[in-house]
Write a protein that holds these residues in place. Sequence first.
Motif, PDB file in Angstrom:
ATOM      1  N   GLU A 182       1.102   5.332   0.873  1.00 20.70           N
ATOM      2  CA  GLU A 182       0.378   6.414   1.656  1.00 20.70           C
ATOM      3  C   GLU A 182       0.262   7.592   0.712  1.00 20.70           C
ATOM      4  OE1 GLU A 182       0.734   8.904   5.694  1.00 20.70           O
ATOM      5  OE2 GLU A 182       2.150   7.627   5.306  1.00 20.70           O
ATOM      6  N   ARG A 189      -6.050   3.361  10.042  1.00 20.00           N
ATOM      7  CA  ARG A 189      -5.673   3.549   8.565  1.00 20.00           C
ATOM      8  C   ARG A 189      -6.984   3.143   7.827  1.00 20.00           C
ATOM      9  NH1 ARG A 189      -3.021  -1.504   9.214  1.00 20.00           N
ATOM     10  NH2 ARG A 189      -3.382  -2.903   7.686  1.00 20.00           N
ATOM     11  N   CYS A 218      -6.101   9.900  10.621  1.00 20.96           N
ATOM     12  CA  CYS A 218      -5.257   8.723  10.480  1.00 20.96           C
ATOM     13  C   CYS A 218      -4.768   8.749   9.232  1.00 20.96           C
ATOM     14  CB  CYS A 218      -6.090   7.282  10.502  1.00 20.96           C
ATOM     15  SG  CYS A 218      -7.268   6.856   9.689  1.00 20.96           S
ATOM     16  N   PRO A 219      -3.858   7.939   8.663  1.00 22.56           N
ATOM     17  CA  PRO A 219      -3.158   7.773   7.401  1.00 22.56           C
ATOM     18  C   PRO A 219      -4.128   6.860   6.391  1.00 22.56           C
ATOM     19  CG  PRO A 219      -2.084   6.367   8.880  1.00 22.56           C
ATOM     20  CD  PRO A 219      -3.258   6.833   9.688  1.00 22.56           C
ATOM     21  N   ILE A 220      -4.054   7.611   5.163  1.00 27.76           N
ATOM     22  CA  ILE A 220      -4.970   6.931   4.104  1.00 27.76           C
ATOM     23  C   ILE A 220      -3.954   6.334   3.022  1.00 27.76           C
ATOM     24  CG2 ILE A 220      -6.392   7.688   2.123  1.00 27.76           C
ATOM     25  CD1 ILE A 220      -6.939  10.302   3.592  1.00 27.76           C
ATOM     26  N   TYR A 221      -4.313   5.110   2.778  1.00 26.29           N
ATOM     27  CA  TYR A 221      -3.270   4.489   1.715  1.00 26.29           C
ATOM     28  C   TYR A 221      -4.079   3.810   0.381  1.00 26.29           C
ATOM     29  CZ  TYR A 221      -0.078   4.059   5.709  1.00 26.29           C
ATOM     30  OH  TYR A 221       0.812   4.218   6.668  1.00 26.29           O
ATOM     31  N   ARG A 272      -2.145  11.399   0.636  1.00 25.50           N
ATOM     32  CA  ARG A 272      -2.782  12.728   1.518  1.00 25.50           C
ATOM     33  C   ARG A 272      -3.623  13.203   0.270  1.00 25.50           C
ATOM     34  NH1 ARG A 272       2.324  13.405   4.235  1.00 25.50           N
ATOM     35  NH2 ARG A 272       2.232  12.544   6.182  1.00 25.50           N
ATOM     36  N   ASP A 311       0.711  -1.267   0.001  1.00 26.05           N
ATOM     37  CA  ASP A 311      -0.066  -0.039   0.134  1.00 26.05           C
ATOM     38  C   ASP A 311       0.950   1.165  -0.099  1.00 26.05           C
ATOM     39  OD1 ASP A 311      -2.112  -1.686   0.179  1.00 26.05           O
ATOM     40  OD2 ASP A 311      -2.357  -1.776   2.261  1.00 26.05           O
ATOM     41  N   VAL A 313      -7.603   2.212   3.739  1.00 27.76           N
ATOM     42  CA  VAL A 313      -6.911   1.682   2.685  1.00 27.76           C
ATOM     43  C   VAL A 313      -7.958   1.690   1.252  1.00 27.76           C
ATOM     44  CG1 VAL A 313      -5.555  -0.292   1.418  1.00 27.76           C
ATOM     45  CG2 VAL A 313      -5.250   0.233   4.138  1.00 27.76           C
ATOM     46  N   ASP A 351       0.293  10.951  -3.755  1.00 24.23           N
ATOM     47  CA  ASP A 351       1.494   9.836  -3.033  1.00 24.23           C
ATOM     48  C   ASP A 351       2.363  10.792  -2.163  1.00 24.23           C
ATOM     49  OD1 ASP A 351       3.522   8.250  -2.429  1.00 24.23           O
ATOM     50  OD2 ASP A 351       3.667   7.381  -4.755  1.00 24.23           O
ATOM     51  N   VAL A 352       2.585  10.488  -0.874  1.00 25.53           N
ATOM     52  CA  VAL A 352       3.551  11.175  -0.006  1.00 25.53           C
ATOM     53  C   VAL A 352       5.117  11.331  -0.476  1.00 25.53           C
ATOM     54  CG1 VAL A 352       1.840  11.319   1.788  1.00 25.53           C
ATOM     55  CG2 VAL A 352       3.641   9.418   1.513  1.00 25.53           C
ATOM     56  N   THR A 353       5.364  10.138  -1.204  1.00 23.62           N
ATOM     57  CA  THR A 353       6.845   9.953  -1.713  1.00 23.62           C
ATOM     58  C   THR A 353       7.060  10.513  -3.186  1.00 23.62           C
ATOM     59  OG1 THR A 353       6.430   7.595  -2.068  1.00 23.62           O
ATOM     60  CG2 THR A 353       6.993   8.165   0.042  1.00 23.62           C
TER      61      THR A 353
END
Length: 162
Positions: free
Chosen positions: A4, A75, A117-120, A6, A2, A77, A25-27
């Motif tokens: 992450e 989380r 909480c994080p979203i994936y 935002r 998965d 997903v 995508d955070v990355t």
Amino acid sequence: MDVEVRVRGWMMDPNTNMPIVVLKDVTSDAVMPIWVGIYEVNAIAVEINKEVGPRPMTHDLARNLIQNLNAHLDRVVITELRDDTFYAVLWLTQNGEVVTVDARPSDAIALALRADCPIYVSEQVLAAARLTPPSSMEGPSNEDLRKWLEGLNDEDLGRYKM
């Protein structure tokens, strides 16, 4: 695996006049649009703008229920894209046990924002959705849409930016 993401913001699709929630995508610079309904984007926008109504909205109620049942939303997903429909799962912990709940992505996103909480997004969904608009959408090519979404800046998102 998965990825992450935002909420980058939301905007109206210039071709269909439907709301789009833009996930990033955070990355990387990859973005993924999710077309949602007016009521669904309103629930997300209310939390983005930190608006508070006189009574709890449905997603506030869901967050309060989770908390009052001694659970924690760990989380969300977005797990699948099938026939132009996205699917999501809420991952909760209650009394040390993991509980999963099926959800619409728009509801999962609205709840994740409220619960901080994080979203994936699954890699397969991200790969497919970031380049594929709904089949009912006519207009720009997938490549044009990808370039448009990846090139969004704060002015493009206007009052809807994060």
